[in-house]
Design an enzyme around this catalytic site. Structure first.
Site, PDB file in Angstrom:
ATOM      1  N   TYR A 114       9.605  -2.510   2.064  1.00 57.41           N
ATOM      2  CA  TYR A 114       9.046  -2.133   0.766  1.00 57.41           C
ATOM      3  C   TYR A 114       8.845  -3.420  -0.024  1.00 57.41           C
ATOM      4  O   TYR A 114       9.759  -3.922  -0.680  1.00 57.41           O
ATOM      5  CB  TYR A 114       9.990  -1.165   0.038  1.00 57.41           C
ATOM      6  N   ASP A 125       5.443   0.024   2.900  1.00 51.87           N
ATOM      7  CA  ASP A 125       4.601  -0.165   1.729  1.00 51.87           C
ATOM      8  C   ASP A 125       4.547  -1.662   1.452  1.00 51.87           C
ATOM      9  O   ASP A 125       5.476  -2.236   0.889  1.00 51.87           O
ATOM     10  CB  ASP A 125       5.188   0.601   0.547  1.00 51.87           C
ATOM     11  N   HIS A 147       2.217   8.549  -2.237  1.00 52.43           N
ATOM     12  CA  HIS A 147       1.791   7.983  -0.960  1.00 52.43           C
ATOM     13  C   HIS A 147       1.730   9.081   0.100  1.00 52.43           C
ATOM     14  O   HIS A 147       2.457  10.080   0.018  1.00 52.43           O
ATOM     15  CB  HIS A 147       2.780   6.926  -0.463  1.00 52.43           C
TER      16      HIS A 147
END
Length: 265
Positions: free
Chosen positions: A115, A155, A256
């Site tokens: 992330y 991500d 998402h």
């Protein structure tokens, strides 16, 4: 083998949806991001009831990553070697890595759930932190990619090309699309990682993120910032990859959508 990655934007808020999705999609390995809960509070029992071993890394309301696996979960690593922290930039003491990376070996494959920092604005110390984070990630992954097989999912908070944002003109002067951020991705790929681009369920672009603002999702005004980077020995086994846009629909979704990748044995 089925691999998936998903920024769930709070695993507790999204738990019923996550459990239903896991049961329906049946991935063997799942990388989760933005879990937003301490590791000890991760719903391991509920996920474990579906047959998953769990490794979680989280320290509070923000960030947080996890790995779920039905095919083994060994050599778990919280954070990567050399990962920078942000604390000293905020003047709150010595920096320590945030809960942004977790790695493990699953069925002989090294898997990372990542992330990346957002960066906020180009003149923010968070942007410098973001670039430093990517540089350290590259150093940490170099030896693992050389040894293979490796997949680094998550991500990345960067759209690799202008085609990966719904209107490039609107992003001029903003993070996520700058040459420096895209160069950071290029340097990761230069290690020998391939961008496994998924098939979109709607339109020509495989967007994975849509802002919660009214109409953005339904108009498909999105971005591709969730990525699957795989070493050649993994990328060569990809049979299919798709963005599960259906998981972004309905009441109370994450902003998402998951990416699902099917690999040959």
């Amino acid at each position: 083998m089925r691999l998936a990655t998903w920024n769930v934007n709070s695993v507790k808020a999204r738990l019923p949806r996550l459990l239903e999705w896991l049961a329906d999609t049946a991935p063997d390995i799942v990388c989760l991001q933005e879990t937003k809960c301490p590791a000890q509070a991760f719903p391991a029992a509920e996920v474990g009831a579906l047959g998953y071993a769990v490794a979680a890394h989280g320290d509070g309301r923000w960030n947080g990553v996890a790995l779920l696996s039905k095919v083994g979960l060994e050599e778990v690593t919280l954070s990567f070697p050399g990962e920078p922290g942000f604390g000293e930039l905020e003047g709150v003491g010595a920096a320590r890595p945030e809960a942004r990376a977790i790695g493990a070996t699953c069925a002989g494959m090294r898997v990372w759930s990542l992330y990346a920092p957002n960066g906020r604005t180009l003149d923010s110390p968070h942007f410098t932190y973001k670039l430093d984070w990517f540089a350290a990630l590259r150093e940490a992954l170099a030896a693992e990619v050389a040894a293979g097989p490796v997949v680094a999912c998550g991500d990345y908070n960067v759209a690799p090309t202008d085609a990966d944002v719904w209107d490039p003109a609107l992003f001029v002067g903003a993070t996520h699309v700058t040459p420096a951020e895209r160069q950071a991705l290029a340097e990761l790929r230069a290690l020998g990682l391939r961008d496994v681009v998924p098939t979109p369920m709607k339109g020509p672009h495989p967007y994975t993120y849509w802002d919660y603002r009214a109409g953005m999702f339904h108009q498909n005004k999105g971005m591709r910032i969730d990525l699957v980077y795989a070493s050649e020995d993994v990328a060569g086994r990809v049979r299919s990859a798709y963005v599960d846009r259906e998981a972004r629909k309905g009441k109370g979704p994450s902003d998402h959508a998951p990416i699902v990748v099917d690999l040959q044995a």
